[in-house]
Scaffold this active site. Structure first.
Site, short mmCIF file in Angstrom:
data_model
loop_
_atom_site.label_atom_id
_atom_site.label_comp_id
_atom_site.label_asym_id
_atom_site.label_seq_id
_atom_site.Cartn_x
_atom_site.Cartn_y
_atom_site.Cartn_z
N LYS A 18 0.84 -1.21 0.00
CA LYS A 18 0.00 0.00 0.00
C LYS A 18 0.88 1.26 0.00
O LYS A 18 0.63 2.20 -0.76
CB LYS A 18 -0.94 0.02 1.22
CG LYS A 18 -1.93 -1.12 1.25
CD LYS A 18 -2.88 -1.02 2.44
CE LYS A 18 -2.21 -1.12 3.79
NZ LYS A 18 -1.55 -2.41 4.07
N ARG A 91 -10.16 0.21 8.37
CA ARG A 91 -9.70 -1.16 8.55
C ARG A 91 -10.77 -2.04 9.18
O ARG A 91 -10.54 -3.23 9.40
CB ARG A 91 -8.51 -1.12 9.50
CG ARG A 91 -7.20 -1.31 8.81
CD ARG A 91 -6.28 -1.74 9.87
NE ARG A 91 -4.99 -2.16 9.48
CZ ARG A 91 -4.02 -1.40 9.03
NH1 ARG A 91 -4.22 -0.14 8.75
NH2 ARG A 91 -2.84 -1.91 8.83
N ARG A 125 12.15 -5.17 5.25
CA ARG A 125 11.63 -3.80 5.19
C ARG A 125 12.41 -2.86 6.11
O ARG A 125 12.64 -3.16 7.27
CB ARG A 125 10.15 -3.76 5.57
CG ARG A 125 9.68 -2.31 5.76
CD ARG A 125 8.22 -2.09 5.68
NE ARG A 125 7.41 -2.95 6.51
CZ ARG A 125 6.09 -3.00 6.40
NH1 ARG A 125 5.47 -2.27 5.51
NH2 ARG A 125 5.41 -3.79 7.18
N ARG A 158 10.53 -1.91 11.72
CA ARG A 158 9.34 -1.71 12.55
C ARG A 158 9.23 -2.80 13.61
O ARG A 158 9.46 -3.96 13.33
CB ARG A 158 8.09 -1.69 11.67
CG ARG A 158 7.89 -0.36 10.99
CD ARG A 158 6.83 -0.38 9.93
NE ARG A 158 5.58 -1.05 10.26
CZ ARG A 158 4.52 -1.07 9.47
NH1 ARG A 158 4.55 -0.42 8.32
NH2 ARG A 158 3.43 -1.71 9.82
N ARG A 169 -1.06 -9.75 12.76
CA ARG A 169 -1.62 -8.70 11.89
C ARG A 169 -2.38 -9.33 10.72
O ARG A 169 -3.43 -8.83 10.31
CB ARG A 169 -0.50 -7.79 11.36
CG ARG A 169 0.03 -6.83 12.41
CD ARG A 169 1.38 -6.25 12.05
NE ARG A 169 1.39 -5.48 10.84
CZ ARG A 169 2.48 -5.20 10.13
NH1 ARG A 169 3.65 -5.65 10.51
NH2 ARG A 169 2.39 -4.47 9.04
#
Ligand code: G5P
Ligand code: MG
Length: 222
Positions: A18, A91, A125, A158, A169
């Site tokens: 996203k 969400r 990431r 993160r 998640r």
């Protein structure tokens, strides 16, 4: 004739791309980008009341309560030009309904990326917290390892990208966020894009957004 103001959002599982696709959209069409996750992480770093509240949920891979998020995002949208792309909000169906009461959206983009691809890419990431710029080893590596390309400031990994939190998640996504896709399908504004990479998905998104008139999505008209 009054200029129509463009309002859009992007849906997709955690790490489906996203943020990556949003960056390309807002650079191409001059929209404001509002990423709920980026905003929350900036608040956590600045130790604001909302940041301290949200941190409890984020580090466990749970969603921040609806009433907190609806108020937070409404306030953020009030601060910006009314041509935007929302990323990470809504969400839950409750959030989607609350947003729909205030704004009529032009399009809801949904990214469909297989979970095994997601689990693999999360490991590499790196993010620049102040801007939300995101990198991945081997896909869009930073020019200097560990440093943001634009500012040279340090990149971080993160806290919620640890494998056990990513799993949580993805479960939360399946239970609470998938129904949001149906909400927008029912409204007739859903557009879906499947692929294993953002480079595969991006041209399809571009084609779809190009069907809106430049007047709708250009900031020059506001
Ligand atoms: P976030 O921050 O909204 P998520 O879980 O929705 O978090 P996330 O993790 O930010 O989404 P993304 O933006 O979909 O992922 O993906 P991305 O960052 O662009 O890409 C992921 C990685 O893959 C990057 O390293 C990128 O470079 C790389 N990549 C992209 N494309 C490719 C590719 O083609 N190939 C390869 N190899 N790599 C690629 O929300 C975080 C938390 O905040 C709370 C929740 O607790 C949430 O868990 N929160 C909310 N809670 C309640 N309600 C809301 N509305 C909330 N919003 C946030
Ligand atoms: Mg993101």
């Amino acid at each position: 004739m009054a200029t129509k103001l463009f309002k859009s959002l992007i849906l997709g599982a955690p790490a489906s791309g996203k943020g990556t696709i949003s960056a390309r959209i807002v650079n191409t069409f001059n929209l404001e980008h509002v990423s709920s996750g980026d905003k929350l992480r900036q608040n956590i770093q600045n130790k604001t009341p909302i940041g301290l509240e949200a941190q409890k949920y984020i580090k466990e891979g749970k969603l921040v309560p609806d009433e907190v998020m609806i108020k937070f995002i409404s306030e953020e949208l009030n601060k910006i030009r009314p041509v935007w792309l929302l990323d990470g909000f809504p969400r839950t169906v409750a959030q989607a309904k609350a947003l729909w009461e205030i704004y009529r959206l032009d399009v809801a983009l949904n990214l469909v990326v297989p979970f095994p691809v997601i689990i693999d890419r999360v490991k590499g990431r790196w993010v620049h917290l102040p801007s939300g710029r995101v990198y991945n080893e081997g896909f869009n590596s930073p020019k200097v390892p560990g440093k943001d390309d634009v500012t040279g400031e340090p990149l971080i990994q993160r806290e919620d990208d640890k494998p056990e939190v990513v799993q949580k998640r993805l479960e939360q996504y399946d239970q609470l966020t998938r129904p949001v896709i149906e909400f927008y399908r029912d409204k007739g504004i859903l557009q879906e894009f499947s692929g294993n990479t953002s480079d595969e998905i991006w041209p399809k998104v571009l084609d779809s957004l190009a069907t809106f008139t430049p007047l709708d999505i250009s900031k020059e008209n506001i």
